[in-house]
Scaffold this motif. Structure first.
Motif, PDB file in Angstrom:
ATOM      1  N   THR A   1      30.529  20.123  88.117  1.00 41.00           N
ATOM      2  CA  THR A   1      29.311  20.898  87.917  1.00 41.00           C
ATOM      3  C   THR A   1      28.626  20.510  86.631  1.00 41.00           C
ATOM      4  N   ASP A   2      27.342  20.974  86.513  1.00 40.51           N
ATOM      5  CA  ASP A   2      26.600  20.704  85.285  1.00 40.51           C
ATOM      6  C   ASP A   2      27.307  21.292  84.091  1.00 40.51           C
ATOM      7  N   ARG A   3      27.864  22.493  84.279  1.00 35.62           N
ATOM      8  CA  ARG A   3      28.518  23.132  83.143  1.00 35.62           C
ATOM      9  C   ARG A   3      29.746  22.352  82.708  1.00 35.62           C
ATOM     10  N   GLU A   4      30.477  21.803  83.698  1.00 31.96           N
ATOM     11  CA  GLU A   4      31.650  21.014  83.348  1.00 31.96           C
ATOM     12  C   GLU A   4      31.253  19.730  82.642  1.00 31.96           C
ATOM     13  N   CYS A   5      30.059  19.233  82.942  1.00 33.76           N
ATOM     14  CA  CYS A   5      29.577  18.018  82.282  1.00 33.76           C
ATOM     15  C   CYS A   5      29.002  18.314  80.914  1.00 33.76           C
ATOM     16  N   GLY A   6      28.979  19.579  80.511  1.00 33.46           N
ATOM     17  CA  GLY A   6      28.435  19.908  79.210  1.00 33.46           C
ATOM     18  C   GLY A   6      26.931  19.932  79.198  1.00 33.46           C
ATOM     19  N   LEU A   7      26.286  20.095  80.404  1.00 34.22           N
ATOM     20  CA  LEU A   7      24.834  20.076  80.459  1.00 34.22           C
ATOM     21  C   LEU A   7      24.258  21.474  80.511  1.00 34.22           C
ATOM     22  N   ARG A   8      25.027  22.450  80.899  1.00 36.41           N
ATOM     23  CA  ARG A   8      24.560  23.833  80.875  1.00 36.41           C
ATOM     24  C   ARG A   8      24.860  24.433  79.519  1.00 36.41           C
TER      25      ARG A   8
ATOM     26  N   GLU B   1      28.601  30.197  75.727  1.00 35.25           N
ATOM     27  CA  GLU B   1      29.286  29.541  74.607  1.00 35.25           C
ATOM     28  C   GLU B   1      30.725  29.275  75.002  1.00 35.25           C
ATOM     29  N   ALA B   2      31.098  28.029  75.025  1.00 35.32           N
ATOM     30  CA  ALA B   2      32.478  27.691  75.342  1.00 35.32           C
ATOM     31  C   ALA B   2      33.313  27.786  74.084  1.00 35.32           C
ATOM     32  N   VAL B   3      34.396  28.517  74.158  1.00 32.85           N
ATOM     33  CA  VAL B   3      35.281  28.645  73.009  1.00 32.85           C
ATOM     34  C   VAL B   3      36.339  27.562  73.100  1.00 32.85           C
ATOM     35  N   PRO B   4      36.453  26.701  72.122  1.00 35.32           N
ATOM     36  CA  PRO B   4      37.433  25.630  72.192  1.00 35.32           C
ATOM     37  C   PRO B   4      38.845  26.176  72.203  1.00 35.32           C
TER      38      PRO B   4
ATOM     39  N   VAL C   1      32.288  19.351  68.392  1.00 37.57           N
ATOM     40  CA  VAL C   1      31.608  20.225  69.357  1.00 37.57           C
ATOM     41  C   VAL C   1      32.438  20.355  70.631  1.00 37.57           C
ATOM     42  N   PRO C   2      32.666  21.581  71.129  1.00 40.24           N
ATOM     43  CA  PRO C   2      33.345  21.746  72.411  1.00 40.24           C
ATOM     44  C   PRO C   2      32.461  21.268  73.553  1.00 40.24           C
ATOM     45  N   PRO C   3      33.032  20.778  74.667  1.00 42.98           N
ATOM     46  CA  PRO C   3      32.240  20.184  75.746  1.00 42.98           C
ATOM     47  C   PRO C   3      31.115  21.076  76.273  1.00 42.98           C
ATOM     48  N   GLY C   4      31.350  22.382  76.368  1.00 39.37           N
ATOM     49  CA  GLY C   4      30.321  23.276  76.881  1.00 39.37           C
ATOM     50  C   GLY C   4      29.101  23.394  75.996  1.00 39.37           C
ATOM     51  N   ARG C   5      29.160  22.826  74.785  1.00 39.26           N
ATOM     52  CA  ARG C   5      28.044  22.934  73.842  1.00 39.26           C
ATOM     53  C   ARG C   5      27.409  21.587  73.529  1.00 39.26           C
ATOM     54  N   TYR C   6      27.761  20.540  74.267  1.00 34.45           N
ATOM     55  CA  TYR C   6      27.226  19.217  73.962  1.00 34.45           C
ATOM     56  C   TYR C   6      25.697  19.195  74.023  1.00 34.45           C
TER      57      TYR C   6
ATOM     58  N   VAL D   1      26.682  11.065  77.918  1.00 30.34           N
ATOM     59  CA  VAL D   1      27.314   9.885  77.332  1.00 30.34           C
ATOM     60  C   VAL D   1      28.490  10.304  76.454  1.00 30.34           C
ATOM     61  N   VAL D   2      28.287  11.352  75.643  1.00 33.71           N
ATOM     62  CA  VAL D   2      29.355  11.842  74.769  1.00 33.71           C
ATOM     63  C   VAL D   2      30.554  12.290  75.593  1.00 33.71           C
ATOM     64  N   LEU D   3      30.279  13.014  76.684  1.00 32.10           N
ATOM     65  CA  LEU D   3      31.367  13.537  77.505  1.00 32.10           C
ATOM     66  C   LEU D   3      32.071  12.434  78.289  1.00 32.10           C
ATOM     67  N   LEU D   4      31.297  11.494  78.800  1.00 28.21           N
ATOM     68  CA  LEU D   4      31.830  10.482  79.692  1.00 28.21           C
ATOM     69  C   LEU D   4      32.653   9.417  78.963  1.00 28.21           C
ATOM     70  N   THR D   5      32.364   9.220  77.675  1.00 25.27           N
ATOM     71  CA  THR D   5      32.995   8.144  76.918  1.00 25.27           C
ATOM     72  C   THR D   5      34.308   8.612  76.305  1.00 25.27           C
ATOM     73  N   PRO D   6      35.395   7.869  76.475  1.00 22.51           N
ATOM     74  CA  PRO D   6      36.650   8.239  75.821  1.00 22.51           C
ATOM     75  C   PRO D   6      36.487   8.287  74.312  1.00 22.51           C
ATOM     76  N   ASP D   7      37.268   9.138  73.680  1.00 23.35           N
ATOM     77  CA  ASP D   7      37.163   9.287  72.227  1.00 23.35           C
ATOM     78  C   ASP D   7      37.380   7.956  71.519  1.00 23.35           C
ATOM     79  N   ARG D   8      38.299   7.151  72.000  1.00 21.91           N
ATOM     80  CA  ARG D   8      38.615   5.890  71.340  1.00 21.91           C
ATOM     81  C   ARG D   8      37.494   4.867  71.455  1.00 21.91           C
ATOM     82  N   LEU D   9      36.477   5.144  72.330  1.00 24.30           N
ATOM     83  CA  LEU D   9      35.369   4.212  72.528  1.00 24.30           C
ATOM     84  C   LEU D   9      34.030   4.773  72.072  1.00 24.30           C
ATOM     85  N   GLN D  10      34.013   5.959  71.467  1.00 30.98           N
ATOM     86  CA  GLN D  10      32.752   6.605  71.120  1.00 30.98           C
ATOM     87  C   GLN D  10      31.869   5.720  70.237  1.00 30.98           C
TER      88      GLN D  10
END
Length: 425
Positions: free
Chosen positions: A2-9, A13-16, A150-155, A349-358
């Protein structure tokens, strides 16, 4: 997904994970990160336009003064891909602090030279190059820190606030630099040097861990660089972002310079040209601030596709109008529309990219976009001389229409898609 899971909604406020304490730390660190970027941007924009003027005032030839801007631009473009590799290998927070200190020393040396009346063209060129390389390192490491803070829900919300910040400093920075330059030639450079010191202190105050994840890398530097390029090439969404963003940035850059040239040809003074850029800049700021609301109401795919099409008539309209206000409003409509699409794409892009490749992915995308945009001034000048401003506007509208068709056909790539394996790491 979903959009929310992608961090687009951004409606909730998502609590980490880690509870309220971690959520409070994330809010506090994002505020510090936002302020440090604002200080950095103000200092850079306050000084970058005036380094060539300092050289001219010291008796340097115009060609050499122009070389300062070119060296800065080329230096940033060349350094960015390598900066991305370093940002993914090193502790990002430490790299940001050290980069800011190096940039401060570079600009501080220019301040000392100007204040003492010992201005050297070679010195200013080298200092500008060092400052841009250090800034490329800072930006690459900072991109990786966004995912940590930033937690994913707030990207989407975070990206929109960062984009609004950048739009704001682009408006305020040159005005601040102009006011300081009127007081003393060395003040903009001193302000830039001090701003980097402030950025280093603020970045040092971040509590979020910037250390690289996983085991220490044993691969070669060039292998790491190729890995980032391969990831962008093999991921359909990232290929879409690279092509669409580069194309839009290049065409919009042509429109900006063509509008300024057309205004000058019609006898508009510097104040009128400044009005055009100010109106469009304020519209860009408003668009960035409105982006989270638009994403919540319309959804990510509609934002990107409709935004692509809305830029087409605005570009064509630039070929039909003659008044300064009309130029400003039409460019402003483009500037208002583009940020919302940019927020959607950058958040994914932030969500889709692994941390090691940001770091590597952000610099690959950014370098592609900036390389195309760098051609905008000369392209606008050549086209305006050969075909006239009206033809440039209509041609730009045609190019944007092609990009809009491409975006419509690939609109599914702006929707939620499965996160690639390893994206969590």
């Amino acid at each position: 997904m979903t959009d929310r899971e992608c961090g687009l909604r951004t409606g909730t406020e998502a609590v980490p994970s880690g509870g309220p304490d971690r959520a409070a730390r994330a809010r506090r660190d994002f505020l510090v990160f936002w302020i440090s970027g604002a200080v950095d941007g103000l200092g850079t924009h306050a000084s970058s336009l005036f380094l060539p003027l300092i050289l001219l005032a010291a008796g340097g030839p115009p060609a050499l003064a122009g070389a300062v801007a070119s060296v800065s631009l080329v230096g940033h473009l060349v350094a960015s891909p390598f900066a991305g590799v370093l940002a993914d290998r090193a502790d990002r927070r430490t790299l940001m602090v050290r980069s800011a200190l190096v940039a401060s020393c570079a600009m501080g040396s220019v301040f000392a030279a100007v204040a003492c009346g010992r201005i050297s063209a070679v010195h200013i060129l080298l200092a500008a190059l060092v400052e841009r390389v250090a800034s490329a390192l800072y930006a690459a490491a900072g991109q990786g820190m966004i995912r940590r803070i930033v937690p994913p829900g707030r990207y989407a919300t975070a990206v929109s606030r960062l984009q609004a910040r950048d739009e704001g400093v682009q408006i305020a920075g040159p005005s601040l630099g102009g006011a300081l330059f009127q007081l003393a030639r060395w003040l903009p450079v001193l302000a830039d040097a001090l701003s980097f010191l402030c950025v280093a202190a603020l970045t040092r105050a971040l509590r979020t861990d910037g250390a690289p994840t996983g085991p220490a890398r044993t691969t070669r530097f060039t292998d790491d660089l190729r890995e980032g390029l391969r990831f962008v090439r093999h991921e359909p969404f990232l290929r879409f972002v690279a092509l669409w963003s580069s194309g839009v940035n290049g065409v919009v850059g042509v429109l900006y310079f063509a509008a300024v040239l057309a205004a000058q040809e019609r006898g508009a003074g510097g104040a009128a040209t400044g009005l055009i850029l100010t109106v469009s800049g304020l519209c860009g700021l408003a668009g960035a601030l409105a982006a989270p609301w638009a994403v919540r109401r319309l959804g990510p795919a509609l934002i990107v596709v409709s935004g692509s099409w809305l830029m087409v008539p605005a570009a064509a309209g630039l070929g039909l109008v003659t008044s300064t206000w009309a130029y400003g409003l039409l460019l402003g409509s483009v500037s208002f529309t583009a940020p919302a699409a940019g927020v959607v794409l950058r958040a994914r892009v932030v969500l889709l990219t692994p941390d090691r490749l940001q770091g590597r992915v952000s610099t690959v995308l950014g370098t592609a976009s900036r390389a195309v945009a760098a051609l905008a001034p000369v392209t606008a000048g050549l086209l305006a001389s050969a075909a006239g401003g009206r033809t440039v506007a209509f041609g730009s509208a045609g190019a944007l229409a092609v990009l809009a068709v491409y975006c419509t056909l690939r609109g599914d790539r702006t929707q939620g898609a499965a996160v690639p394996r390893g994206a969590a790491g």
